[in-house]
Design a protein around this motif. Structure first.
Motif, PDB file in Angstrom:
ATOM      1  N   ARG A 121       0.848  -1.190   0.000  1.00  0.00           N
ATOM      2  CA  ARG A 121       0.000   0.000   0.000  1.00  0.00           C
ATOM      3  C   ARG A 121       0.884   1.240   0.000  1.00  0.00           C
ATOM      4  O   ARG A 121       1.868   1.303   0.732  1.00  0.00           O
ATOM      5  N   PRO A 122       0.505   2.237  -0.783  1.00  0.00           N
ATOM      6  CA  PRO A 122       1.248   3.492  -0.745  1.00  0.00           C
ATOM      7  C   PRO A 122       1.085   4.154   0.613  1.00  0.00           C
ATOM      8  O   PRO A 122       0.081   3.965   1.298  1.00  0.00           O
ATOM      9  N   HIS A 123       2.095   4.928   1.007  1.00  0.00           N
ATOM     10  CA  HIS A 123       2.029   5.672   2.264  1.00  0.00           C
ATOM     11  C   HIS A 123       2.466   7.105   2.000  1.00  0.00           C
ATOM     12  O   HIS A 123       3.537   7.337   1.432  1.00  0.00           O
ATOM     13  N   LEU A 124       1.630   8.064   2.394  1.00  0.00           N
ATOM     14  CA  LEU A 124       1.956   9.480   2.269  1.00  0.00           C
ATOM     15  C   LEU A 124       2.221  10.044   3.644  1.00  0.00           C
ATOM     16  O   LEU A 124       1.348  10.006   4.520  1.00  0.00           O
ATOM     17  N   ASP A 125       3.429  10.546   3.863  1.00  0.00           N
ATOM     18  CA  ASP A 125       3.763  11.193   5.127  1.00  0.00           C
ATOM     19  C   ASP A 125       3.250  12.627   5.046  1.00  0.00           C
ATOM     20  O   ASP A 125       3.746  13.429   4.253  1.00  0.00           O
ATOM     21  N   PRO A 126       2.244  12.973   5.843  1.00  0.00           N
ATOM     22  CA  PRO A 126       1.656  14.307   5.740  1.00  0.00           C
ATOM     23  C   PRO A 126       2.600  15.429   6.167  1.00  0.00           C
ATOM     24  O   PRO A 126       2.428  16.569   5.761  1.00  0.00           O
ATOM     25  N   HIS A 127       3.614  15.113   6.961  1.00  0.00           N
ATOM     26  CA  HIS A 127       4.542  16.139   7.426  1.00  0.00           C
ATOM     27  C   HIS A 127       5.606  16.471   6.388  1.00  0.00           C
ATOM     28  O   HIS A 127       5.988  17.630   6.245  1.00  0.00           O
ATOM     29  N   THR A 128       6.075  15.464   5.677  1.00  0.00           N
ATOM     30  CA  THR A 128       7.148  15.699   4.703  1.00  0.00           C
ATOM     31  C   THR A 128       6.646  15.732   3.269  1.00  0.00           C
ATOM     32  O   THR A 128       7.351  16.194   2.381  1.00  0.00           O
ATOM     33  N   GLY A 129       5.442  15.202   3.040  1.00  0.00           N
ATOM     34  CA  GLY A 129       4.919  15.124   1.675  1.00  0.00           C
ATOM     35  C   GLY A 129       5.541  14.003   0.872  1.00  0.00           C
ATOM     36  O   GLY A 129       5.368  13.927  -0.339  1.00  0.00           O
ATOM     37  N   VAL A 130       6.253  13.085   1.544  1.00  0.00           N
ATOM     38  CA  VAL A 130       6.918  11.977   0.863  1.00  0.00           C
ATOM     39  C   VAL A 130       5.917  10.839   0.659  1.00  0.00           C
ATOM     40  O   VAL A 130       5.291  10.372   1.599  1.00  0.00           O
ATOM     41  N   LEU A 131       5.788  10.414  -0.583  1.00  0.00           N
ATOM     42  CA  LEU A 131       4.935   9.291  -0.941  1.00  0.00           C
ATOM     43  C   LEU A 131       5.822   8.072  -1.143  1.00  0.00           C
ATOM     44  O   LEU A 131       6.756   8.102  -1.945  1.00  0.00           O
ATOM     45  N   THR A 132       5.552   6.996  -0.403  1.00  0.00           N
ATOM     46  CA  THR A 132       6.301   5.755  -0.534  1.00  0.00           C
ATOM     47  C   THR A 132       5.390   4.721  -1.163  1.00  0.00           C
ATOM     48  O   THR A 132       4.267   4.523  -0.704  1.00  0.00           O
ATOM     49  N   LEU A 133       5.875   4.078  -2.215  1.00  0.00           N
ATOM     50  CA  LEU A 133       5.088   3.091  -2.940  1.00  0.00           C
ATOM     51  C   LEU A 133       5.879   1.794  -3.033  1.00  0.00           C
ATOM     52  O   LEU A 133       6.694   1.616  -3.929  1.00  0.00           O
ATOM     53  N   PRO A 134       5.676   0.873  -2.072  1.00  0.00           N
ATOM     54  CA  PRO A 134       6.380  -0.414  -2.139  1.00  0.00           C
ATOM     55  C   PRO A 134       5.910  -1.217  -3.352  1.00  0.00           C
ATOM     56  O   PRO A 134       4.736  -1.169  -3.714  1.00  0.00           O
ATOM     57  N   THR A 135       6.823  -1.950  -3.964  1.00  0.00           N
ATOM     58  CA  THR A 135       6.481  -2.719  -5.150  1.00  0.00           C
ATOM     59  C   THR A 135       7.417  -3.916  -5.315  1.00  0.00           C
ATOM     60  O   THR A 135       8.525  -3.905  -4.802  1.00  0.00           O
ATOM     61  N   ASP A 136       6.942  -4.894  -6.018  1.00  0.00           N
ATOM     62  CA  ASP A 136       7.781  -6.047  -6.363  1.00  0.00           C
ATOM     63  C   ASP A 136       8.376  -5.902  -7.758  1.00  0.00           C
ATOM     64  O   ASP A 136       9.134  -6.754  -8.198  1.00  0.00           O
ATOM     65  N   HIS A 137       8.020  -4.804  -8.459  1.00  0.00           N
ATOM     66  CA  HIS A 137       8.408  -4.685  -9.865  1.00  0.00           C
ATOM     67  C   HIS A 137       9.236  -3.438 -10.172  1.00  0.00           C
ATOM     68  O   HIS A 137       9.336  -3.040 -11.325  1.00  0.00           O
ATOM     69  N   GLY A 138       9.821  -2.835  -9.157  1.00  0.00           N
ATOM     70  CA  GLY A 138      10.768  -1.733  -9.298  1.00  0.00           C
ATOM     71  C   GLY A 138      10.484  -0.698 -10.358  1.00  0.00           C
ATOM     72  O   GLY A 138       9.466  -0.007 -10.301  1.00  0.00           O
ATOM     73  N   PRO A 139      11.378  -0.559 -11.335  1.00  0.00           N
ATOM     74  CA  PRO A 139      11.274   0.507 -12.328  1.00  0.00           C
ATOM     75  C   PRO A 139       9.971   0.507 -13.120  1.00  0.00           C
ATOM     76  O   PRO A 139       9.458   1.571 -13.441  1.00  0.00           O
TER      77      PRO A 139
END
Length: 78
Positions: free
Chosen positions: A3-21
């Motif tokens: 699941r994507p995660h958006l840090d509301p304090h930094t605005g950083v969106l993290t998107l874990p994946t098994d398929h990289g690029p």
């Protein structure tokens, strides 16, 4: 399930994946299509915490490790 995660304090969106690029390309296209402005983009390998979570389904503990057990010092002797 990743699941994507958006840090509301930094605005950083993290998107874990098994398929990289390939997933990065799709995510960038979707963000561009949605009109989301980007300041920076990076692709990083999974951390040890990511691997632990994927294997166990449990978050790692964020509690600090317990410190040394206090011991009673011997009485001073001349």
């Amino acid at each position: 399930m990743h699941r994507p995660h958006l840090d509301p304090h930094t605005g950083v969106l993290t998107l874990p994946t098994d398929h990289g690029p390939a997933t990065l390309e799709q995510a960038l296209a979707a963000l561009r299509h949605a009109g989301v402005p980007l300041g920076e983009v990076s692709l990083a390998p999974p951390t040890l915490d990511d691997v632990f979570l994927a294997l166990t389904g449990q978050e790692t503990s964020t509690a600090p490790a317990p410190g040394p057990v206090p011991t009673k010092e011997p009485a001073w002797q001349p």
